[in-house]
Design an enzyme around this catalytic site. Structure first.
Site, PDB file in Angstrom:
ATOM      1  N   HIS A   1      -6.449  13.906   2.652  1.00  0.00           N
ATOM      2  CA  HIS A   1      -7.585  13.888   1.732  1.00  0.00           C
ATOM      3  C   HIS A   1      -8.043  15.287   1.330  1.00  0.00           C
ATOM      4  O   HIS A   1      -9.178  15.473   0.916  1.00  0.00           O
ATOM      5  CB  HIS A   1      -8.728  13.054   2.326  1.00  0.00           C
ATOM      6  CG  HIS A   1      -8.395  11.602   2.338  1.00  0.00           C
ATOM      7  ND1 HIS A   1      -8.463  10.814   1.205  1.00  0.00           N
ATOM      8  CD2 HIS A   1      -7.916  10.804   3.319  1.00  0.00           C
ATOM      9  CE1 HIS A   1      -8.067   9.592   1.503  1.00  0.00           C
ATOM     10  NE2 HIS A   1      -7.726   9.559   2.778  1.00  0.00           N
TER      11      HIS A   1
ATOM     12  N   HIS B   1     -10.636   3.780  -5.462  1.00  0.00           N
ATOM     13  CA  HIS B   1     -10.529   4.693  -4.318  1.00  0.00           C
ATOM     14  C   HIS B   1     -11.744   5.605  -4.277  1.00  0.00           C
ATOM     15  O   HIS B   1     -12.171   6.135  -5.294  1.00  0.00           O
ATOM     16  CB  HIS B   1      -9.252   5.536  -4.421  1.00  0.00           C
ATOM     17  CG  HIS B   1      -8.879   6.205  -3.139  1.00  0.00           C
ATOM     18  ND1 HIS B   1      -9.590   7.266  -2.623  1.00  0.00           N
ATOM     19  CD2 HIS B   1      -7.879   5.958  -2.255  1.00  0.00           C
ATOM     20  CE1 HIS B   1      -9.043   7.653  -1.481  1.00  0.00           C
ATOM     21  NE2 HIS B   1      -7.998   6.876  -1.236  1.00  0.00           N
TER      22      HIS B   1
ATOM     23  N   HIS C   1       0.856  -1.194   0.000  1.00  0.00           N
ATOM     24  CA  HIS C   1       0.000   0.000   0.000  1.00  0.00           C
ATOM     25  C   HIS C   1       0.889   1.240   0.000  1.00  0.00           C
ATOM     26  O   HIS C   1       1.089   1.894   1.020  1.00  0.00           O
ATOM     27  CB  HIS C   1      -0.916   0.002   1.224  1.00  0.00           C
ATOM     28  CG  HIS C   1      -1.994   1.048   1.163  1.00  0.00           C
ATOM     29  ND1 HIS C   1      -3.257   0.828   1.662  1.00  0.00           N
ATOM     30  CD2 HIS C   1      -2.015   2.309   0.672  1.00  0.00           C
ATOM     31  CE1 HIS C   1      -3.994   1.912   1.494  1.00  0.00           C
ATOM     32  NE2 HIS C   1      -3.247   2.824   0.889  1.00  0.00           N
TER      33      HIS C   1
ATOM     34  N   ASP D   1       0.675   2.603   3.751  1.00  0.00           N
ATOM     35  CA  ASP D   1      -0.069   3.816   3.370  1.00  0.00           C
ATOM     36  C   ASP D   1       0.867   5.022   3.411  1.00  0.00           C
ATOM     37  O   ASP D   1       0.559   6.073   3.965  1.00  0.00           O
ATOM     38  CB  ASP D   1      -1.279   4.036   4.277  1.00  0.00           C
ATOM     39  CG  ASP D   1      -2.421   4.762   3.575  1.00  0.00           C
ATOM     40  OD1 ASP D   1      -2.204   5.275   2.466  1.00  0.00           O
ATOM     41  OD2 ASP D   1      -3.525   4.807   4.140  1.00  0.00           O
TER      42      ASP D   1
ATOM     43  N   HIS E   1       1.743   4.991  -1.578  1.00  0.00           N
ATOM     44  CA  HIS E   1       1.516   6.212  -2.349  1.00  0.00           C
ATOM     45  C   HIS E   1       2.902   6.688  -2.786  1.00  0.00           C
ATOM     46  O   HIS E   1       3.703   7.125  -1.949  1.00  0.00           O
ATOM     47  CB  HIS E   1       0.864   7.297  -1.498  1.00  0.00           C
ATOM     48  CG  HIS E   1      -0.521   6.990  -1.031  1.00  0.00           C
ATOM     49  ND1 HIS E   1      -1.632   7.679  -1.479  1.00  0.00           N
ATOM     50  CD2 HIS E   1      -0.981   6.069  -0.145  1.00  0.00           C
ATOM     51  CE1 HIS E   1      -2.712   7.213  -0.884  1.00  0.00           C
ATOM     52  NE2 HIS E   1      -2.337   6.222  -0.065  1.00  0.00           N
TER      53      HIS E   1
ATOM     54  N   HIS F   1     -10.588   0.954  -1.666  1.00  0.00           N
ATOM     55  CA  HIS F   1     -10.811   1.891  -0.559  1.00  0.00           C
ATOM     56  C   HIS F   1     -12.268   2.305  -0.718  1.00  0.00           C
ATOM     57  O   HIS F   1     -12.607   3.052  -1.626  1.00  0.00           O
ATOM     58  CB  HIS F   1      -9.840   3.061  -0.701  1.00  0.00           C
ATOM     59  CG  HIS F   1     -10.060   4.194   0.244  1.00  0.00           C
ATOM     60  ND1 HIS F   1      -9.019   4.871   0.830  1.00  0.00           N
ATOM     61  CD2 HIS F   1     -11.185   4.810   0.705  1.00  0.00           C
ATOM     62  CE1 HIS F   1      -9.486   5.842   1.600  1.00  0.00           C
ATOM     63  NE2 HIS F   1     -10.806   5.817   1.528  1.00  0.00           N
TER      64      HIS F   1
ATOM     65  N   LYS G   1      -6.557   0.016  -8.665  1.00  0.00           N
ATOM     66  CA  LYS G   1      -6.993   0.518  -7.361  1.00  0.00           C
ATOM     67  C   LYS G   1      -8.291   1.307  -7.491  1.00  0.00           C
ATOM     68  O   LYS G   1      -8.373   2.274  -8.240  1.00  0.00           O
ATOM     69  CB  LYS G   1      -5.903   1.419  -6.767  1.00  0.00           C
ATOM     70  CG  LYS G   1      -6.326   2.173  -5.521  1.00  0.00           C
ATOM     71  CD  LYS G   1      -6.599   1.236  -4.340  1.00  0.00           C
ATOM     72  CE  LYS G   1      -7.125   2.004  -3.123  1.00  0.00           C
ATOM     73  NZ  LYS G   1      -6.189   3.003  -2.603  1.00  0.00           N
TER      74      LYS G   1
ATOM     75  N   HIS H   1      -6.931  -0.973   4.475  1.00  0.00           N
ATOM     76  CA  HIS H   1      -7.262  -0.462   5.821  1.00  0.00           C
ATOM     77  C   HIS H   1      -8.686  -0.851   6.218  1.00  0.00           C
ATOM     78  O   HIS H   1      -9.570  -0.017   6.379  1.00  0.00           O
ATOM     79  CB  HIS H   1      -7.042   1.048   5.949  1.00  0.00           C
ATOM     80  CG  HIS H   1      -7.291   1.855   4.715  1.00  0.00           C
ATOM     81  ND1 HIS H   1      -8.520   1.925   4.116  1.00  0.00           N
ATOM     82  CD2 HIS H   1      -6.462   2.625   3.970  1.00  0.00           C
ATOM     83  CE1 HIS H   1      -8.439   2.709   3.056  1.00  0.00           C
ATOM     84  NE2 HIS H   1      -7.195   3.143   2.955  1.00  0.00           N
TER      85      HIS H   1
END
Length: 568
Positions: free
Chosen positions: A322, A221, A136, A362, A138, A248, A219, A274
């Site tokens: 976010h 999201h 995971h 993450d 980024h 996600h 992915k 998560h």
């Protein structure tokens, strides 16, 4: 006449043997050697006056005659497959043999040949594990890779293009152009890499082109809209092209609840990120999916383990990650809906039960890229302190718990993403992506990290010293430079991209390997972490019950593998 020596003397010379026990770092975890594949009286050891000398433990055999490139002697292997001692022979960047090393012309039972062309790594008194996999990521900045590698991670999988706002929030490398550029960038780094395309689309063409471009997975999201239509479209493409899908889910429950998401998934394999929910997902009950046969549930490390500071730090992290605004009430409510101490506490226990299968980071998006391994063992320690020994343990050790937890960042993410033919465990035929640890530093600071059989980083002292003098800290080694880097590390891509010659088309210097077998797997394939309890979450109190049992534990105020290990 055979000589007899004490266990302590033997361990100081050749490392612990069957029945010996040792502590992992400063945790409460104790392991016991289950078996020893070396031969008493015929052990090989390098050094002045030792065994590996010409005509003694070293044979005359050439590489063509079967001599190994490298032998790790007398290592204590800690793996999901077991906790045992052996010599490990490496050839062509892979684990060729696990057994007894030496000279077959002078010693009995030798199945790992040491020759004039063999390098020796002394494993006596050290623990050998598979390199970790962080699934995971980024890819916000390339400096993450150094922190990850030096913590014992040898494979990173995720998405991104740098500090673009899409990447800051979501693990996606969107579109063929960006995927191509990231594959080319991967050539610079001494670590295995794999990239995720964006999976949020209601029609397949935009997803198929990303897989053909080299995305090893897709992915979904919520920030891009994880609707039932997008979920169904993405999984349909994945089933046809054999790539994994990570999800996600919808924290705001705008397009449905957890039951609607499971219905859209329709029993197809998916990796749920998560799964506790603080990192995102249907509030407050995304954690229910740990009971689904087709869902591979994972955690990210900011909630692992539950401590006195966990809840307090999460709100600020979430607002930043976010792209939320404290002046907007709806943004604040969105953030607060995700941070629940009750589900965070339950997460620790579900890991200990083997209901959560994977731990990842993450990175820079609410997680710490260099702490996957450390936080895994901190969680195992916390659970032993709070829950005692596992019922399935035998003997005065924590072997079963240790095997369960190491699987969470080695074999299980590798299986989930179609990489387990190459990485994830200390087994013959797999890549020699390996980590050696001093037991006192286990889980905190690796001693040596090998990638494709070559040392890429190690604890090293003053380069100007007459010997490698203190202070020691982890530094890059020769395997991290020049052409050796390209020969040691690989980039994982889709089968469609591999068949299309993506390496030649993009003039990649690293080798590429195709992911395989991602669609016909599920929770049952997660090694030592396949438990499927029925989960209920109280929508008002957020209390979590597994098969009717309330799951709760207290936060710890002090952890092992923490400040005393990181003065510099």
């Amino acid at each position: 006449m055979p000589a007899s020596i004490s266990r302590s003397t033997y361990a100081s010379m050749f490392g612990p043997t069957t029945g010996d026990r040792l502590r992992l770092g400063d945790t409460e975890l104790v392991i016991e050697v289950e078996r020893d594949l070396t031969t008493y009286g015929e052990e090989v050891k390098f050094g002045g006056g030792k065994v590996i000398r010409d005509g003694m433990g070293q044979s005359q055999r050439t590489r063509a005659e079967g001599a190994m490139d490298t032998v790790i002697t007398n290592a204590l292997i800690v793996d999901w497959t077991g906790i045992y001692k052996a010599d490990v022979g490496l050839r062509d960047g892979r684990i060729a043999k696990i057994g007894k090393a030496g000279n077959p012309d002078t010693q009995p039972g030798v199945d790992i040949v040491i020759g004039p062309g063999t390098e020796i790594i002394a494993g006596e008194g050290r623990i050998l594990t598979a390199g970790g996999m962080d699934a995971h990521i980024h890819f916000i900045c390339p400096q993450q890779i150094e922190d990850s590698l030096h913590s014992g991670i040898t494979t990173m999988l995720g998405g991104g293009t740098g500090p673009a706002h899409g990447t800051l929030a979501t693990t996606c490398t969107p579109g063929p152009w960006h995927i191509g550029r990231m594959l080319q960038a991967a050539d610079a780094f001494p670590i295995n890499l794999a990239f995720a395309g964006k999976g949020n689309a209601s029609l397949p063409a935009g997803l198929e082109e990303q897989v053909r471009a080299g995305a090893s997975c897709l992915k979904l999201h919520e920030d891009w809209g994880t609707t039932p239509a997008a979920i169904d479209c993405c999984l349909s493409v994945a089933d046809r092209m054999d790539v994994q899908v990570m999800i996600h889910t919808d924290t705001l429950n705008e397009s449905g609840f957890v039951e609607n998401t499971l219905a859209a998934i329709g029993g197809r394999t998916i990796h749920a990120f998560h799964t506790e929910g603080a990192g995102g997902g249907h509030a407050p009950d995304i954690i229910k999916v740990v009971g689904a046969a087709n869902v591979i549930p994972s955690s990210t490390n900011p909630t692992m383990p539950y401590t006195a500071n966990t809840v307090e730090e999460h709100l600020d992290m979430l607002m930043v990650c976010h792209h939320l605004d404290r002046s907007i009430p709806e943004d604040v409510a969105f953030a607060e809906s995700r941070i629940r101490k009750e589900t965070i506490a339950a997460e620790d226990i579900l890991h200990d039960m083997g209901a959560f299968s994977v731990i990842s980071s993450d990175s820079q998006a609410m997680g710490r890229v260099g702490e996957v391994i450390t936080r895994t063992w901190q969680t195992a320690h916390k659970m032993k302190v709070q829950r005692g020994r596992l019922a399935e343990e035998t003997g005065a050790n924590d072997n079963q718990r240790v095997r369960r937890y190491i699987a969470k960042y080695t074999i299980n993410p590798a299986i989930a993403h179609g990489l387990s033919r190459h990485i994830g465990s200390v087994e013959e035929g797999k890549r020699a992506d390996l980590v050696l640890w001093q037991p006192a530093f286990f889980g905190a600071k690796p001693d040596l990290v090998l990638l494709g059989g070559m040392i890429v980083c190690a604890q090293m002292g003053d380069p100007n010293g007459s010997i490698p003098a203190q202070p020691y800290y982890s530094r890059p080694m020769f395997g991290a430079f020049g052409g050796a880097l390209h020969a040691s590390a690989v980039t994982f891509v889709s089968q469609a991209a591999e068949e299309d010659g993506v390496g030649e088309r993009l003039r990649l210097q690293k080798g590429t390997l195709a992911v395989q077998g991602t669609r016909d797997i599920g929770k049952a394939d997660m090694k030592l972490n396949a438990h499927r309890p029925s989960i209920e979450v109280n929508p008002e109190t957020y209390e979590v019950r597994a098969d009717g049992e309330l799951l709760t534990c207290q936060p710890l105020a002090e952890l092992p593998l923490a400040q005393r290990y990181f003065l510099y």
